[in-house]
Design a protein around this motif. Structure first.
Motif, short mmCIF file in Angstrom:
data_model
loop_
_atom_site.label_atom_id
_atom_site.label_comp_id
_atom_site.label_asym_id
_atom_site.label_seq_id
_atom_site.Cartn_x
_atom_site.Cartn_y
_atom_site.Cartn_z
N ASP A 145 -4.68 1.98 -2.19
CA ASP A 145 -4.58 0.55 -2.48
C ASP A 145 -5.52 0.23 -3.64
O ASP A 145 -5.98 1.14 -4.34
CB ASP A 145 -4.90 -0.29 -1.24
N ASP A 161 4.16 0.90 -3.10
CA ASP A 161 4.27 0.64 -1.67
C ASP A 161 5.22 1.65 -1.04
O ASP A 161 6.01 2.29 -1.72
CB ASP A 161 4.78 -0.77 -1.40
N GLY A 162 5.13 1.78 0.28
CA GLY A 162 6.03 2.67 1.00
C GLY A 162 5.41 4.01 1.28
O GLY A 162 4.21 4.22 1.07
N THR A 163 6.22 4.94 1.74
CA THR A 163 5.78 6.29 2.10
C THR A 163 6.45 7.31 1.19
O THR A 163 7.67 7.44 1.19
CB THR A 163 6.11 6.61 3.56
N ARG A 185 2.13 7.07 -7.89
CA ARG A 185 1.55 5.82 -7.41
C ARG A 185 2.06 4.63 -8.23
O ARG A 185 2.34 3.55 -7.68
CB ARG A 185 0.03 5.91 -7.48
N HIS A 219 5.71 4.11 -7.19
CA HIS A 219 5.90 3.71 -5.79
C HIS A 219 4.60 3.09 -5.26
O HIS A 219 3.87 3.72 -4.51
CB HIS A 219 6.27 4.92 -4.93
N MET A 253 0.84 -1.20 0.00
CA MET A 253 0.00 0.00 0.00
C MET A 253 0.88 1.25 0.00
O MET A 253 1.87 1.32 0.71
CB MET A 253 -0.91 0.01 1.23
N LEU A 254 0.50 2.22 -0.81
CA LEU A 254 1.19 3.50 -0.84
C LEU A 254 0.63 4.41 0.26
O LEU A 254 -0.58 4.51 0.44
CB LEU A 254 1.00 4.18 -2.20
N ARG A 255 1.52 5.06 0.97
CA ARG A 255 1.15 6.11 1.93
C ARG A 255 1.72 7.41 1.38
O ARG A 255 2.93 7.56 1.24
CB ARG A 255 1.72 5.78 3.30
#
Length: 215
Positions: free
Chosen positions: A189, A146-148, A141, A144, A1-3
């Motif tokens: 997500d 996933d990650g912050t 998105r 990246h 999941m991207l933050r």
């Protein structure tokens, strides 16, 4: 999941004087703005939800300077994402009189309520802004998933985009202010975007006076 952390830049001289200053490259940071940016970096590192995996900014000078001061704390070299600069205010550029600021805020309020066809006098509509900004976020998105990711951007535009992505945030009411180096945190997500946090306050207790574009 991207933050995705949408962080506003540090304070500028235009913020202090309530000047509508949106044309690139724009002003740099004040001494307080630099302290805010350094405090933002410290708070990002201390976040228990994991390290920052990418740091980017709008092409505006104030955003790039903020990212440069965050960078040592998070151990990353900042990049620039085109299309993520501030709302272009057209005929209101360079003004700080009460009537001009009221016109700016009335147009932004219309956008927040869903009328993205409303336009700054001689400047951008809400739709214009979303049409350049949302593809930039989708690019981040895709790069990246996933990650912050931390994107240093601007008061009005990051609030508009956050409302658009999560379908409005009624609990904020009419006060969706974001101080310098305050931040909005979104998750992404397979189901879409969601709001994790809306932090109005500047980091480290380093508050600015409310200005024309931050709320």
């Amino acid at each position: 999941m991207l933050r995705l952390v949408l962080a506003r830049h540090g304070q500028t001289p235009a913020n202090v004087e309530r000047i509508l200053d949106t044309v690139l490259p724009g002003p740099g940071l004040t001494d307080l703005g630099r302290l805010q940016a350094e405090a933002l970096g410290k708070e990002l590192v201390a976040d228990p939800r994991g390290p920052v995996t990418a740091l980017v900014s709008s092409p505006a000078r104030r955003a790039r300077e903020t990212a440069g001061l965050v960078a040592p704390a998070v151990g990353l070299t900042p990049g620039v994402v085109e299309g993520t600069h501030e709302v272009q205010v057209g005929d209101l550029e360079g003004r700080n009189d009460d009537d001009s600021i009221a016109r700016f805020r009335a147009t932004y309020d219309a956008w927040r309520e869903g009328d993205v066809a409303a336009r700054m006098p001689g400047g951008e509509s809400g739709r214009d802004v979303l049409d350049r900004y949302l593809p930039a976020l989708e690019g981040l998105r895709a790069e990246h998933p996933d990650g912050t990711v931390v994107l240093i951007s601007h008061g009005a535009v990051l609030r508009l985009v956050a409302h658009a992505l999560v379908g409005g945030i009624p609990e904020l009411g009419s006060d969706d202010h974001v101080d310098n180096c305050g931040r909005i945190v979104l998750g992404a997500d397979h189901a879409g975007w969601s709001l994790e946090a809306w932090r109005r306050e500047a980091p480290g207790g380093l508050a600015s006076t409310r200005d024309a574009t931050g709320g």
